[in-house]
Motif scaffolding. Structure first.
Motif, short mmCIF file in Angstrom:
data_model
loop_
_atom_site.label_atom_id
_atom_site.label_comp_id
_atom_site.label_asym_id
_atom_site.label_seq_id
_atom_site.Cartn_x
_atom_site.Cartn_y
_atom_site.Cartn_z
N TRP A 108 -2.30 38.07 18.63
CA TRP A 108 -0.89 38.89 18.51
C TRP A 108 -1.28 39.24 17.00
O TRP A 108 -0.80 40.81 16.28
CB TRP A 108 0.88 37.63 18.09
CG TRP A 108 2.36 38.62 18.14
CD1 TRP A 108 2.73 39.85 19.07
CD2 TRP A 108 2.56 38.84 16.47
NE1 TRP A 108 3.86 40.24 18.04
CE2 TRP A 108 3.59 39.95 16.68
CE3 TRP A 108 1.60 37.79 15.42
CZ2 TRP A 108 4.42 39.87 15.32
CZ3 TRP A 108 2.60 38.10 14.26
CH2 TRP A 108 4.00 38.92 14.61
N LYS B 163 -1.64 43.19 15.19
CA LYS B 163 -0.46 43.76 14.82
C LYS B 163 -1.14 44.14 13.24
O LYS B 163 -0.93 45.27 12.27
CB LYS B 163 0.44 42.59 13.90
CG LYS B 163 1.87 42.61 15.13
CD LYS B 163 2.82 43.42 15.17
CE LYS B 163 4.00 43.20 15.81
NZ LYS B 163 4.38 44.50 15.92
N SER C 60 -2.62 47.54 14.04
CA SER C 60 -1.89 49.02 13.92
C SER C 60 -1.60 49.09 12.55
O SER C 60 -0.93 50.61 12.25
CB SER C 60 -0.07 48.28 14.71
OG SER C 60 -0.13 47.34 15.80
N ARG D 54 -8.45 47.98 17.04
CA ARG D 54 -7.72 47.89 17.95
C ARG D 54 -8.05 47.65 19.59
O ARG D 54 -7.58 46.54 19.51
CB ARG D 54 -6.15 48.80 17.94
CG ARG D 54 -4.78 47.64 18.54
CD ARG D 54 -3.55 49.15 18.33
NE ARG D 54 -2.82 48.36 18.82
CZ ARG D 54 -1.45 49.00 18.50
NH1 ARG D 54 -1.34 50.08 18.20
NH2 ARG D 54 -0.12 47.73 19.02
#
Length: 352
Positions: free
Chosen positions: A192, A196, A199, A207
């Motif tokens: 996660w 993030k 992003s 990514r």
């Protein structure tokens, strides 16, 4: 992870042995040319090495390789045969010898395990775990060694080498503990965080790679969990034996040319070797060629004196060139073994 067969076989190409050999020999030639006091006798001094430490150096080298072979077989829960374990370690060492350490050999190692019959998930898990074990040895023992010997292990390079060591040590430590956290505790959270971070606008190009790596870590974590204490004890013990042997080889070689070494001298050499290992780790040349020889001379000239150049060549002869030669010899056989497995011949039945 990109496991492009063509790219990996290009990395493992036996013809690549000539570049590091040329760099290494070129450095030695430059040292000879730039030394106004050089005579052929300086190289001949290598034959004055004491026999017992030389034999001990090769014995310790064998112990190191046996420890690595035992570790990879134990890591895989004996899914690898002894023969396959030998192939994996020697080809892994060969890949490290023909590529710069900064490039990294994770994809090559995973590819070798995959071709030896270990599925992709397990191959990734074993390679990640191997990296953690090796890095943890350095993280734990480097400060202990430096605490014992003090700042005298750093040659006088205006503090540059000390700063380089501290920076490298810090990065290795941070990376190691992040991977321990990701593999053993919170792999989903790690994924996660990666997504993030990537992003952010200027990081979006990475990514997909972050997403893929997050999946790989989760996959590897699920395969590592639930191992018994005996499993961990064996692979940790094998790691310690392998790394102690790796460092002890240099001590044996210096002892072959130097009289009157005491425990304090061996501890000092250990500390210097730790720093030398960091320098080789960030070297841009294949296997640290040229860089390793240069810093070996800088670190150990005070012990070796007129034997320095010959001892430098002998050190690389024991710790580096065997992997180039053995890798180039066994690689074609391994390729035939994993890519061109002979089908069982069916008995010929004559039609009536």
């Amino acid at each position: 992870m990109n496991l492009d067969t063509k790219k990996i076989l290009k990395t493992l190409n036996p013809n690549k042995i000539w570049l590091p050999v040329a760099i290494s020999m070129g450095f030695v030639a430059w040292m000879i040319i730039s030394d106004d006091d050089f005579t052929p006798q300086k190289l001949n001094l290598v034959f004055q090495a004491r026999i017992f430490p030389v034999i001990l150096a090769f014995l310790v080298l064998l112990i190191k390789e046996l420890a690595y072979i035992y570790r990879i077989r134990t890591l895989t829960d004996k899914d690898l045969t002894w023969t396959s374990s030998v192939y994996v370690i020697l080809l892994w060492e060969f890949a490290s010898a023909v590529t710069p350490s900064v490039v990294g050999g994770t994809a090559v190692a995973v590819f070798i395990l995959l071709k030896e019959g270990i599925n992709l998930g397990k191959s990734l898990a074993y390679v990640m775990l191997t990296a953690i074990l090796d890095n943890m040895f350095f993280v734990v023992f480097a400060p202990l060694a430096l605490l014992l010997i003090g700042d005298s292990s750093f040659p006088d390079f205006g503090g540059t080498l000390r700063g380089l060591f501290i920076s490298s040590y810090s990065l290795i430590t941070i990376y190691t503990f992040i991977m321990i956290f990701a593999l053993f505790f919170r792999p989903r959270l790690f994924k996660w965080i990666l997504i993030k971070i990537t992003s952010i606008k200027f990081l979006r190009r990475w990514r997909y790679a972050a997403y893929q790596h997050g999946n790989e870590v989760m996959w590897a974590s699920s395969l590592i969990k639930g191992k018994q204490k005996r499993y961990w004890f064996k692979i940790i013990a094998a790691t310690i034996v392998a790394w102690v042997a790796r460092y002890a080889i240099l001590n044996c070689i210096v002892a072959a040319f130097t009289d009157g070494l005491v425990i304090a001298d061996h501890l000092l050499m250990l500390g210097k070797h730790l720093i030398l290992w960091v320098v080789m780790l960030i070297s841009p040349t294949p296997g640290g060629s040229g860089v390793a020889e240069n810093f070996f001379i800088q670190f150990f000239n005070t012990y070796l004196n007129e034997f320095t150049l010959g001892a430098t060549l002998f050190w690389r002869l024991v710790t580096y060139y065997p992997y180039l030669i053995i890798g180039a010899l066994i690689l074609p056989r391994w390729i035939r073994k994993v890519f061109f497995k002979e089908e069982k011949k069916k008995p010929y039945v004559q039609e009536s």
